[in-house]
Design an enzyme around this catalytic site. Structure first.
Site, PDB file in Angstrom:
ATOM      1  N   ASP A   1      43.632  41.510  48.737  1.00  0.00           N
ATOM      2  CA  ASP A   1      44.063  40.609  47.673  1.00  0.00           C
ATOM      3  C   ASP A   1      45.551  40.337  47.641  1.00  0.00           C
ATOM      4  O   ASP A   1      46.089  39.931  46.611  1.00  0.00           O
ATOM      5  CB  ASP A   1      43.610  41.163  46.313  1.00  0.00           C
ATOM      6  CG  ASP A   1      44.212  42.540  46.013  1.00  0.00           C
ATOM      7  OD1 ASP A   1      44.988  43.044  46.848  1.00  0.00           O
ATOM      8  OD2 ASP A   1      43.907  43.094  44.940  1.00  0.00           O
TER       9      ASP A   1
ATOM     10  N   CYS B   1      45.967  31.682  64.398  1.00  0.00           N
ATOM     11  CA  CYS B   1      45.797  32.942  63.679  1.00  0.00           C
ATOM     12  C   CYS B   1      45.971  32.659  62.184  1.00  0.00           C
ATOM     13  O   CYS B   1      46.315  31.542  61.783  1.00  0.00           O
ATOM     14  CB  CYS B   1      46.799  33.995  64.152  1.00  0.00           C
ATOM     15  SG  CYS B   1      48.522  33.705  63.654  1.00  0.00           S
TER      16      CYS B   1
ATOM     17  N   ASP C   1      39.846  51.162  52.331  1.00  0.00           N
ATOM     18  CA  ASP C   1      40.301  50.786  50.988  1.00  0.00           C
ATOM     19  C   ASP C   1      40.952  52.007  50.361  1.00  0.00           C
ATOM     20  O   ASP C   1      40.365  53.090  50.364  1.00  0.00           O
ATOM     21  CB  ASP C   1      39.133  50.304  50.116  1.00  0.00           C
ATOM     22  CG  ASP C   1      39.599  49.479  48.918  1.00  0.00           C
ATOM     23  OD1 ASP C   1      40.497  49.954  48.191  1.00  0.00           O
ATOM     24  OD2 ASP C   1      39.065  48.374  48.715  1.00  0.00           O
TER      25      ASP C   1
ATOM     26  N   CYS D   1      43.064  39.034  39.823  1.00  0.00           N
ATOM     27  CA  CYS D   1      41.930  38.639  38.978  1.00  0.00           C
ATOM     28  C   CYS D   1      42.076  39.200  37.576  1.00  0.00           C
ATOM     29  O   CYS D   1      41.511  38.649  36.626  1.00  0.00           O
ATOM     30  CB  CYS D   1      40.619  39.061  39.622  1.00  0.00           C
ATOM     31  SG  CYS D   1      40.439  40.824  39.907  1.00  0.00           S
TER      32      CYS D   1
ATOM     33  N   SER E   1      36.140  47.985  35.321  1.00  0.00           N
ATOM     34  CA  SER E   1      36.249  46.526  35.368  1.00  0.00           C
ATOM     35  C   SER E   1      35.762  45.957  36.699  1.00  0.00           C
ATOM     36  O   SER E   1      35.474  44.756  36.794  1.00  0.00           O
ATOM     37  CB  SER E   1      37.695  46.090  35.123  1.00  0.00           C
ATOM     38  OG  SER E   1      38.542  46.516  36.175  1.00  0.00           O
ATOM     39  N   ASN E   2      35.672  46.804  37.735  1.00  0.00           N
ATOM     40  CA  ASN E   2      35.188  46.340  39.037  1.00  0.00           C
ATOM     41  C   ASN E   2      33.693  46.043  39.025  1.00  0.00           C
ATOM     42  O   ASN E   2      33.200  45.259  39.852  1.00  0.00           O
ATOM     43  CB  ASN E   2      35.445  47.391  40.114  1.00  0.00           C
ATOM     44  CG  ASN E   2      36.889  47.744  40.320  1.00  0.00           C
ATOM     45  OD1 ASN E   2      37.219  48.868  40.687  1.00  0.00           O
ATOM     46  ND2 ASN E   2      37.806  46.800  40.074  1.00  0.00           N
TER      47      ASN E   2
ATOM     48  N   GLY F   1      35.564  42.590  45.507  1.00  0.00           N
ATOM     49  CA  GLY F   1      34.623  41.539  45.193  1.00  0.00           C
ATOM     50  C   GLY F   1      34.061  40.834  46.395  1.00  0.00           C
ATOM     51  O   GLY F   1      32.926  40.343  46.362  1.00  0.00           O
TER      52      GLY F   1
END
Length: 254
Positions: free
Chosen positions: A129, A172, A61, A189, A68-69, A40
């Site tokens: 996430d 940091c 990734d 989410c 659903s994305n 997202g």
């Protein structure tokens, strides 16, 4: 380095901005951004950074596109469902601007590989996430002396902050969250819900802050804003900013 007439036309609206200018546009073309996470936040951030003329990307990734994305991850379409996000993101970039240099990885980020994945980047933009991954990325950025832009979003709130823990007196990301979160224990989410437009706001704001970092020392827009966390509130709506001090006991940047 100079820009071709076609590139000058493409980025004309940037170049006429005195805060960016020709020097800024040339600088962006030479910059390398590593995007960790193409969800997202990473999706809209990638779109705006590519549109801004950043010349090189490393896309990381390990996930595949789920139906659903599509409600918030704006680079994917129904045809991408079931395919790897990194591969699909590379395809989007090729269709958008085939001049850009792109490297992808579908490996899961961990302490054993993150340093190699971000080595040589001018900036890492982390939109992952979970805290374990974020902290591994932060520690690697400090070790590799690469600036970090960390962004997160949930429900109706987002956070975007720039960190340079490798620099004296600069915090940091671990200075911000501490050591208690070295685990994959974040809420998701899927459990809490997500307003797609909120992810878009966080991602596009992260792209704007990334451009600030990339143009530091080049143009008037180049202000990295190290150690400042911008908190986006989609319910009010509004934004506030907090400053993060370097933790003298931090194990990530001392």
């Amino acid at each position: 380095m100079s820009l071709s007439s076609a590139r000058l036309d493409r980025f004309a609206r940037h170049i006429v901005l005195p805060e960016i200018g020709g020097a800024g546009q040339v600088a962006l073309a030479a910059r390398h951004v590593a995007l960790i996470g193409l969800g997202g936040i990473g999706s809209p951030a990638l779109q705006y950074l590519a549109a801004a003329g950043v010349g090189r990307f490393t896309l990381v990734d390990d996930d595949t596109v789920d139906v659903s994305n599509l409600q918030r991850q704006t680079i994917f379409t129904s045809r991408d469902v079931g395919h790897g996000k990194a591969t699909s993101a590379r395809r989007w970039l090729a269709n958008f601007d085939d001049v850009l240099e792109v490297t992808i990885s579908d490996a899961r980020i961990g302490t054993d590989n993150v340093g190699d994945l971000i080595a040589g980047a001018d900036l890492v933009l982390d939109g992952t996430d979970n805290f374990a991954t974020r902290l591994a990325v932060s520690d690697a950025c400090t070790a590799e002396r690469v600036p970090l832009l960390s962004a997160a979003v949930g429900r109706f709130q987002g956070q975007v902050g720039a960190f340079a823990g490798h620099l004296p007196q600069q915090a940091c990301y671990r200075c911000y969250v501490g050591d208690a979160f070295d685990a994959e224990d974040c809420d998701t989410c899927a459990e809490d819900g997500m307003l797609g437009a909120m992810a878009g706001w966080a991602g596009s704001f992260a792209a704007m802050q990334a451009i600030r970092v990339l143009l530091a020392g080049v143009s008037r827009f180049g202000d990295p804003m190290w150690g400042r966390i911008h908190i986006l509130d989609g319910m009010k709506p509004g934004m506030r900013t907090i400053r993060i001090a370097k933790d003298p006991a931090c194990k990530g940047c001392q």
